[in-house]
Design an enzyme around this catalytic site. Sequence first.
Site, PDB file in Angstrom:
ATOM      1  N   ASP A 212       0.871  -1.172   0.000  1.00  0.00           N
ATOM      2  CA  ASP A 212       0.000   0.000   0.000  1.00  0.00           C
ATOM      3  C   ASP A 212       0.915   1.231   0.000  1.00  0.00           C
ATOM      4  OD1 ASP A 212      -1.450   2.216   0.719  1.00  0.00           O
ATOM      5  OD2 ASP A 212      -2.480   1.286   2.414  1.00  0.00           O
ATOM      6  N   LYS A 238      -3.258  12.133  -3.320  1.00  0.00           N
ATOM      7  CA  LYS A 238      -2.227  12.344  -2.291  1.00  0.00           C
ATOM      8  C   LYS A 238      -0.895  12.728  -2.929  1.00  0.00           C
ATOM      9  CE  LYS A 238      -4.340   8.918   0.775  1.00  0.00           C
ATOM     10  NZ  LYS A 238      -5.030   9.739   1.784  1.00  0.00           N
TER      11      LYS A 238
HETATM   12  N1  PLP Z   1      -3.655   3.521   2.569  1.00  0.00           N
HETATM   13  C1  PLP Z   1      -3.074   4.506   3.235  1.00  0.00           C
HETATM   14  C2  PLP Z   1      -1.776   4.256   3.940  1.00  0.00           C
HETATM   15  C3  PLP Z   1      -3.679   5.763   3.301  1.00  0.00           C
HETATM   16  O1  PLP Z   1      -3.109   6.756   3.986  1.00  0.00           O
HETATM   17  C4  PLP Z   1      -4.915   5.962   2.622  1.00  0.00           C
HETATM   18  C5  PLP Z   1      -5.612   7.269   2.719  1.00  0.00           C
HETATM   19  O2  PLP Z   1      -5.441   8.008   3.659  1.00  0.00           O
HETATM   20  C6  PLP Z   1      -5.461   4.900   1.913  1.00  0.00           C
HETATM   21  C7  PLP Z   1      -4.813   3.698   1.908  1.00  0.00           C
HETATM   22  C8  PLP Z   1      -6.752   5.052   1.168  1.00  0.00           C
HETATM   23  O3  PLP Z   1      -6.586   5.927   0.108  1.00  0.00           O
HETATM   24  P1  PLP Z   1      -7.850   6.389  -0.776  1.00  0.00           P
HETATM   25  O4  PLP Z   1      -8.880   6.882   0.195  1.00  0.00           O
HETATM   26  O5  PLP Z   1      -7.289   7.463  -1.640  1.00  0.00           O
HETATM   27  O6  PLP Z   1      -8.305   5.198  -1.528  1.00  0.00           O
END
Ligand code: PLP
Length: 418
Positions: A212, A238
């Site tokens: 991730d 992000k």
């Molecule tokens: N994984 C991590 C480490 C994150 O910080 C986030 C969002 O804050 C996500 C997954 C999920 O991302 P998204 O909401 O853009 O799908």
Amino acid sequence: MSSLTGMRPGAAGTADVTACRADFPALAQDINGYPLVYLDSAASSQVPMAVIDEIARYQSHDHANVHRGVHTLSHRATEVYENARTALQRFINASRREEIVFTRGTTESINLVAQSFCRPKLRQGDRILITHLEHHSNIVPWQMVCEQTGAELVVAPIDDRGDVSPDSVVALMDERVRLLAVAHVSNALGTVLPVRELAAAAHARDITVLVDGAQAVPHMPVDVQALGADFYAFSGHKMFGPTGTGVLYGREELLDAMPPYQGGGDMILEVRFDGTTYNELPYKFEAGTPNISGAAGLAAAVAYLEAIGMNLIAEHERQLLDYLTNKLAEVEGIRLLGMAPVKASVQSFLLDDIHPHDLGTILDHQGVAIRTGHHCAMPVMDRFGIPGTARASLGLYNNRADVDALTAALEKAREIFG
Ligand code: PLP
């Protein structure tokens, strides 16, 4: 059209952020009578003019539906969309452009792997291994596929600093584990995980590895091949791109063997009532009209980051995170959470017994934007026995003045809460 001003190496080889800040129009505003201090990039980063302009340019001149169109605009839209794929391939050093699947973001990328890679394979008694610091997006999809298949979710511990010891993860890699799913960087604690080492240990045991990368891609160079990731998931919003965009990188061999995730237009070669043949990679996983303007914007974000240089960004943020952590440590009544030796871009904290939401509100009254709560990482909060934290997170545009404004606002909050 705005041009990229971007960071340039300063005298000491460090990044000159002042130039880059001017590329982000949202940063040049007052909030509640104070200049905005944006320290919430881990939730969503601000967008540079180059990205905004590219989306406007695409929508104004090139927009039509992609693929199969015979007219000029459809050709142009297809070119924009497919060029974006190539830009993403280069950015994370995937070996083939077919290995880049556009998604809505990290969440969708992980769900795709859970349902399309894991679900057909997993049997009763199989295991998926994660760590205690994962975002809900890297927990819940695995819980769902475990429920569907009878597999079991196993969680490697974190220590009091919020660090993950490779040994404790490797100790759980027995012959029942089919997939290791780990964050590259923790969004709640800032811990950088030893992904390369973990992937090598997993591969030695025939375990597939999903990383991730939501909190890594905007902050450091990412090379999916060097890391040894079989799958790598990240979000456009992000990394200074638009919301609703993201990528699933998957090794071609794995993606090729997986069934489609969703059915619809574009993911087929031929549809008959007695059977359908699926399209080739990556289209097999991109059912329906994609987010074309989003892909255009994401490619512009990649170009923006590449023009500055990911090494320069990483070094700038490393120095600024040190400064942030040291300045916060000087605030009376502060408790810092997440003190792993290798960290990126995030510092969580508590101040006296002020509830993080109250703290966040008081800071907002002074123009300082931070995140408060569980940060979609409730198990981390449970681990530390707290309901949530206040979290300051950095982006390439932040500077020491932002950190100073945060600590000044915290001092004021202490006065207010007495
Ligand atoms: N994984 C991590 C480490 C994150 O910080 C986030 C969002 O804050 C996500 C997954 C999920 O991302 P998204 O909401 O853009 O799908």
